[in-house]
Design a protein around this motif. Sequence first.
Motif, PDB file in Angstrom:
ATOM      1  N   SER A  39       0.856  -1.192   0.000  1.00 57.25           N
ATOM      2  CA  SER A  39       0.000   0.000   0.000  1.00 57.25           C
ATOM      3  C   SER A  39       0.889   1.239   0.000  1.00 57.25           C
ATOM      4  O   SER A  39       0.605   2.222   0.656  1.00 57.25           O
ATOM      5  CB  SER A  39      -0.923  -0.009   1.221  1.00 57.25           C
ATOM      6  N   GLY A  40       1.995   1.138  -0.735  1.00 58.35           N
ATOM      7  CA  GLY A  40       2.936   2.257  -0.798  1.00 58.35           C
ATOM      8  C   GLY A  40       2.733   3.083  -2.052  1.00 58.35           C
ATOM      9  O   GLY A  40       1.672   3.042  -2.686  1.00 58.35           O
ATOM     10  N   TRP A  41       3.769   3.812  -2.421  1.00 61.82           N
ATOM     11  CA  TRP A  41       3.690   4.746  -3.542  1.00 61.82           C
ATOM     12  C   TRP A  41       3.247   4.079  -4.839  1.00 61.82           C
ATOM     13  O   TRP A  41       2.392   4.596  -5.550  1.00 61.82           O
ATOM     14  CB  TRP A  41       5.056   5.406  -3.748  1.00 61.82           C
ATOM     15  N   GLY A  42       3.855   2.927  -5.149  1.00 57.73           N
ATOM     16  CA  GLY A  42       3.558   2.266  -6.413  1.00 57.73           C
ATOM     17  C   GLY A  42       2.136   1.738  -6.428  1.00 57.73           C
ATOM     18  O   GLY A  42       1.343   2.042  -7.328  1.00 57.73           O
ATOM     19  N   PRO A  62       0.296  -5.191   5.209  1.00 53.68           N
ATOM     20  CA  PRO A  62       0.192  -5.107   6.668  1.00 53.68           C
ATOM     21  C   PRO A  62      -0.099  -3.681   7.133  1.00 53.68           C
ATOM     22  O   PRO A  62      -0.408  -3.449   8.289  1.00 53.68           O
ATOM     23  CB  PRO A  62       1.577  -5.557   7.146  1.00 53.68           C
ATOM     24  N   THR A  69       6.050   9.395   2.470  1.00 53.86           N
ATOM     25  CA  THR A  69       7.408   9.282   3.039  1.00 53.86           C
ATOM     26  C   THR A  69       8.262  10.559   2.968  1.00 53.86           C
ATOM     27  O   THR A  69       9.066  10.775   3.872  1.00 53.86           O
ATOM     28  CB  THR A  69       8.177   8.131   2.370  1.00 53.86           C
ATOM     29  N   GLU A 106       0.368  -9.805   5.798  1.00 54.25           N
ATOM     30  CA  GLU A 106       1.623  -9.803   5.067  1.00 54.25           C
ATOM     31  C   GLU A 106       1.596 -10.970   4.088  1.00 54.25           C
ATOM     32  O   GLU A 106       1.151 -12.063   4.452  1.00 54.25           O
ATOM     33  CB  GLU A 106       2.767  -9.978   6.068  1.00 54.25           C
ATOM     34  N   ALA A 107       2.033 -10.751   2.877  1.00 52.51           N
ATOM     35  CA  ALA A 107       2.185 -11.872   1.945  1.00 52.51           C
ATOM     36  C   ALA A 107       3.466 -12.577   2.361  1.00 52.51           C
ATOM     37  O   ALA A 107       4.553 -12.006   2.258  1.00 52.51           O
ATOM     38  CB  ALA A 107       2.287 -11.352   0.525  1.00 52.51           C
ATOM     39  N   LEU A 162      14.251   4.504   9.725  1.00 51.29           N
ATOM     40  CA  LEU A 162      13.280   5.561   9.418  1.00 51.29           C
ATOM     41  C   LEU A 162      12.565   5.224   8.113  1.00 51.29           C
ATOM     42  O   LEU A 162      12.867   5.768   7.057  1.00 51.29           O
ATOM     43  CB  LEU A 162      13.985   6.930   9.330  1.00 51.29           C
ATOM     44  N   GLY A 352       8.188  -0.122  -8.187  1.00 51.52           N
ATOM     45  CA  GLY A 352       8.763   0.544  -7.017  1.00 51.52           C
ATOM     46  C   GLY A 352      10.056  -0.091  -6.544  1.00 51.52           C
ATOM     47  O   GLY A 352      10.795  -0.715  -7.316  1.00 51.52           O
ATOM     48  N   ASP A 353      10.304   0.056  -5.249  1.00 47.92           N
ATOM     49  CA  ASP A 353      11.592  -0.331  -4.668  1.00 47.92           C
ATOM     50  C   ASP A 353      11.886  -1.829  -4.733  1.00 47.92           C
ATOM     51  O   ASP A 353      13.028  -2.237  -4.544  1.00 47.92           O
ATOM     52  CB  ASP A 353      11.654   0.115  -3.196  1.00 47.92           C
ATOM     53  N   PRO A 361      15.546   4.153  -6.666  1.00 44.48           N
ATOM     54  CA  PRO A 361      14.351   3.757  -5.903  1.00 44.48           C
ATOM     55  C   PRO A 361      13.724   4.963  -5.216  1.00 44.48           C
ATOM     56  O   PRO A 361      14.037   5.280  -4.071  1.00 44.48           O
ATOM     57  CB  PRO A 361      14.904   2.757  -4.880  1.00 44.48           C
ATOM     58  N   THR A 362      12.862   5.659  -5.925  1.00 46.78           N
ATOM     59  CA  THR A 362      12.232   6.850  -5.339  1.00 46.78           C
ATOM     60  C   THR A 362      10.711   6.781  -5.484  1.00 46.78           C
ATOM     61  O   THR A 362      10.182   6.005  -6.285  1.00 46.78           O
ATOM     62  CB  THR A 362      12.706   8.148  -6.036  1.00 46.78           C
ATOM     63  N   ALA A 363      10.061   7.660  -4.718  1.00 51.25           N
ATOM     64  CA  ALA A 363       8.602   7.733  -4.768  1.00 51.25           C
ATOM     65  C   ALA A 363       8.141   8.164  -6.161  1.00 51.25           C
ATOM     66  O   ALA A 363       7.128   7.682  -6.670  1.00 51.25           O
ATOM     67  CB  ALA A 363       8.123   8.731  -3.721  1.00 51.25           C
ATOM     68  N   TYR A 472       5.948  20.011  -1.758  1.00 48.40           N
ATOM     69  CA  TYR A 472       5.523  18.873  -0.933  1.00 48.40           C
ATOM     70  C   TYR A 472       4.025  18.923  -0.656  1.00 48.40           C
ATOM     71  O   TYR A 472       3.354  17.901  -0.627  1.00 48.40           O
ATOM     72  CB  TYR A 472       6.331  18.825   0.372  1.00 48.40           C
TER      73      TYR A 472
HETATM   74  C1  LIG Z   1      12.180   8.700   5.168  1.00 50.13           C
HETATM   75  C2  LIG Z   1      12.049   8.576   3.683  1.00 50.13           C
HETATM   76  C3  LIG Z   1      11.985   9.714   2.896  1.00 50.13           C
HETATM   77  C4  LIG Z   1      11.862   9.612   1.517  1.00 50.13           C
HETATM   78  N1  LIG Z   1      11.802  10.750   0.776  1.00 50.13           N
HETATM   79  C5  LIG Z   1      11.624  10.664  -0.554  1.00 50.13           C
HETATM   80  C6  LIG Z   1      11.498  11.844  -1.339  1.00 50.13           C
HETATM   81  O1  LIG Z   1      11.555  12.953  -0.821  1.00 50.13           O
HETATM   82  N2  LIG Z   1      11.311  11.701  -2.668  1.00 50.13           N
HETATM   83  C7  LIG Z   1      11.244  10.475  -3.271  1.00 50.13           C
HETATM   84  O2  LIG Z   1      11.059  10.400  -4.492  1.00 50.13           O
HETATM   85  N3  LIG Z   1      11.382   9.346  -2.557  1.00 50.13           N
HETATM   86  C8  LIG Z   1      11.559   9.405  -1.218  1.00 50.13           C
HETATM   87  N4  LIG Z   1      11.689   8.262  -0.478  1.00 50.13           N
HETATM   88  C9  LIG Z   1      11.696   6.960  -1.161  1.00 50.13           C
HETATM   89  C10 LIG Z   1      10.267   6.472  -1.396  1.00 50.13           C
HETATM   90  O3  LIG Z   1       9.517   6.519  -0.212  1.00 50.13           O
HETATM   91  C11 LIG Z   1      10.281   5.052  -1.917  1.00 50.13           C
HETATM   92  O4  LIG Z   1      11.063   4.986  -3.065  1.00 50.13           O
HETATM   93  C12 LIG Z   1       8.853   4.613  -2.215  1.00 50.13           C
HETATM   94  O5  LIG Z   1       8.139   4.514  -1.009  1.00 50.13           O
HETATM   95  C13 LIG Z   1       8.819   3.277  -2.928  1.00 50.13           C
HETATM   96  O6  LIG Z   1       7.490   2.943  -3.145  1.00 50.13           O
HETATM   97  P1  LIG Z   1       7.020   1.416  -3.133  1.00 50.13           P
HETATM   98  O7  LIG Z   1       5.586   1.413  -3.498  1.00 50.13           O
HETATM   99  O8  LIG Z   1       7.944   0.594  -3.919  1.00 50.13           O
HETATM  100  O9  LIG Z   1       7.233   0.933  -1.636  1.00 50.13           O
HETATM  101  P2  LIG Z   1       6.673   1.504  -0.278  1.00 50.13           P
HETATM  102  O10 LIG Z   1       6.134   2.864  -0.445  1.00 50.13           O
HETATM  103  O11 LIG Z   1       7.757   1.279   0.715  1.00 50.13           O
HETATM  104  O12 LIG Z   1       5.466   0.539   0.044  1.00 50.13           O
HETATM  105  C14 LIG Z   1       5.630  -0.827   0.275  1.00 50.13           C
HETATM  106  C15 LIG Z   1       4.317  -1.368   0.782  1.00 50.13           C
HETATM  107  O13 LIG Z   1       4.377  -2.793   0.837  1.00 50.13           O
HETATM  108  C16 LIG Z   1       3.904  -3.245   2.095  1.00 50.13           C
HETATM  109  N5  LIG Z   1       4.547  -4.533   2.369  1.00 50.13           N
HETATM  110  C17 LIG Z   1       5.794  -4.776   2.787  1.00 50.13           C
HETATM  111  N6  LIG Z   1       6.004  -6.105   2.894  1.00 50.13           N
HETATM  112  C18 LIG Z   1       4.850  -6.708   2.521  1.00 50.13           C
HETATM  113  C19 LIG Z   1       4.431  -8.060   2.415  1.00 50.13           C
HETATM  114  N7  LIG Z   1       5.241  -9.078   2.708  1.00 50.13           N
HETATM  115  N8  LIG Z   1       3.167  -8.306   2.019  1.00 50.13           N
HETATM  116  C20 LIG Z   1       2.323  -7.293   1.719  1.00 50.13           C
HETATM  117  N9  LIG Z   1       2.674  -5.997   1.784  1.00 50.13           N
HETATM  118  C21 LIG Z   1       3.922  -5.713   2.182  1.00 50.13           C
HETATM  119  C22 LIG Z   1       4.288  -2.122   3.049  1.00 50.13           C
HETATM  120  O14 LIG Z   1       3.516  -2.177   4.227  1.00 50.13           O
HETATM  121  C23 LIG Z   1       3.964  -0.914   2.186  1.00 50.13           C
HETATM  122  O15 LIG Z   1       2.607  -0.638   2.237  1.00 50.13           O
HETATM  123  C24 LIG Z   1      11.812   8.338   0.903  1.00 50.13           C
HETATM  124  C25 LIG Z   1      11.864   7.188   1.694  1.00 50.13           C
HETATM  125  C26 LIG Z   1      11.970   7.301   3.066  1.00 50.13           C
HETATM  126  C27 LIG Z   1      12.019   6.047   3.912  1.00 50.13           C
END
Ligand SMILES: Cc1cc2nc3c(=O)[nH]c(=O)nc-3n(C[C@H](O)[C@H](O)[C@H](O)COP(=O)(O)OP(=O)(O)OC[C@H]3O[C@@H](n4cnc5c(N)ncnc54)[C@H](O)[C@@H]3O)c2cc1C
Length: 502
Positions: A39-42, A62, A69, A106-107, A162, A352-353, A361-363, A472
């Motif tokens: 439930s993250g950015w992607g 979870p 972020t 959690e998966a 963090l 995403g990440d 790996p960015t938002a 922001y």
């Molecule tokens: C403190 C901080 C500041 C940041 N600042 C910036 C910024 O200014 N600009 C920018 O571009 N990027 C920034 N980033 C990076 C950005 O947050 C990440 O690149 C972005 O969150 C990646 O998105 P995502 O969807 O891949 O993963 P995430 O956003 O991390 O989401 C992952 C999701 O998967 C869920 N998950 C994890 N494990 C499981 C599992 N086993 N089963 C089911 N769900 C699971 C998590 O609960 C979460 O909901 C920052 C990161 C941090 C930590």
Amino acid sequence: MTNLNPIHPRRLLLFSVRPNPQDFEQDHSANSQLGYIGSGWGSVSLLKKLDTSNYNVIVVSPRNFFLFTPLLPSCPTGTIEHRSIMEPLRYIIRHKQSAVKYYEAEATKIDHARRVLKLADLSDVKGEVSETEVPYDYLVVGVGAENATFGIPGVKEHACFLKEITDAQKIRTKVMDCIETAMFKDQTEEEKERLLHMVVVGGGPTGVEFAAELQDFFEEDLKKWIPDIANKFHVTLVEALPNVSVVLPMFSKTLIEYTESTFKDEKISVRTKTMVKKVTDKNIECEVTKPDGTKEKQILPYGALVWATGNAVRPVVRDLMAQIPQQASSRRGLAVNEYLVVDGTDGVWALGDCSATKYAPTAQVASQQGAFLARLLNSMAQTQELESELKKLEDLQLQAAETGDRETLDKEIQKKEKSLRRVKQLSPFEYSHQGSLAYIGMDRAVADITWFNGNFATGGGGLTYLFWRSAYISMCFSTRNRILVIMDWIKVKIFGRDVSRE
Ligand SMILES: Cc1cc2nc3c(=O)[nH]c(=O)nc-3n(C[C@H](O)[C@H](O)[C@H](O)COP(=O)(O)OP(=O)(O)OC[C@H]3O[C@@H](n4cnc5c(N)ncnc54)[C@H](O)[C@@H]3O)c2cc1C
């Protein structure tokens, strides 16, 4: 359940009753089952743009909220209240066209051969069933990454991370505990110095922004309310690479120099070429590379340690990679093709990440990938629909006895074929960089912005800081988040930050 909307413009009713899509069962017979995890950015960017009426959508995470972020480094110090940057997943799901199922779990395993997700409820409250399986036709993996510790002994046990709201709360508690313990009666000077030494490891944007926020907290609030710590509180930023510029590659040399000189003004110590080797409950053991290239062992006594050194692959992703021979050579995450399809799979995408692409790996990257996948999945569904309509028209044309009917059907077929060609025309994913921003403390920020295909950099000063804030604010998930964040900033300007423990 119903949703009451104020004045409906067309029917002049005081309230219109809009059915809640979640009240309807998913159509299991007609639609394919689309599972997606995270439930993250992607994932949330995908969910926002996905036409959910085309699939039986199941979201597993979870975390039952989206977390903004970029403002997380402001939470431990209380500049931003954590609820202001959270958006409940239920709000997002509630506004979709048709029912979306969400499981807070959690998966634990993606069984690639059986096309099944294994889920576990890892929350504190468990029902009779806390483990189950969900079959899928299509799967989107967006689980992000975990914190990289490089196997350094003691980091997992003693450092704070963090990444999540709970991390920010832990840092807050730890920092305030260190301060109050340092003020304990008869505490030795040496122990006070250790307890008030805050170390941030990792000179990337997260480490830089958090160190800056912590120093602001000290200068603007802690010093005022707890004057006894004024000469001892100290923030150190530790980085293994030769300089901060190497880890802030998105910024120009001028902006890096500006950041370094601002840190000097703020009295934040920056220790580059310092490799952490071991962490104990009170000390950080490092190896420092001196200008002549020789190495020296040093001990840094610390009170609180915040570890922000980047990403590592999550176990569930590592396990999936191990099931797919084509993933054998990938190290940073799931290798994907230009349409984000996981190499060696059919109907499994990663974003995403947790994916390994040429992008950082960015938002920004994750959310653009989410929007791209939504377009792809929407057009896949439209393609299927158009193809079946086309098939029906072709059958009708074959059966039509009259020439006139056949001609009318022919026109219809041509129209559908044109639509089909248009829908199928989806170019591969291409990331469009909008620029980079970082807060560096003392109401200063650095920005490197892409503008009309050109780049311009702006360093420091109130103007960049205002730009950072407005950027922001505009990026926040919802109007509710925007208002809450603005109110937090105003609150801090008027009353200062709270110095109580979390
Ligand atoms: C403190 C901080 C500041 C940041 N600042 C910036 C910024 O200014 N600009 C920018 O571009 N990027 C920034 N980033 C990076 C950005 O947050 C990440 O690149 C972005 O969150 C990646 O998105 P995502 O969807 O891949 O993963 P995430 O956003 O991390 O989401 C992952 C999701 O998967 C869920 N998950 C994890 N494990 C499981 C599992 N086993 N089963 C089911 N769900 C699971 C998590 O609960 C979460 O909901 C920052 C990161 C941090 C930590």
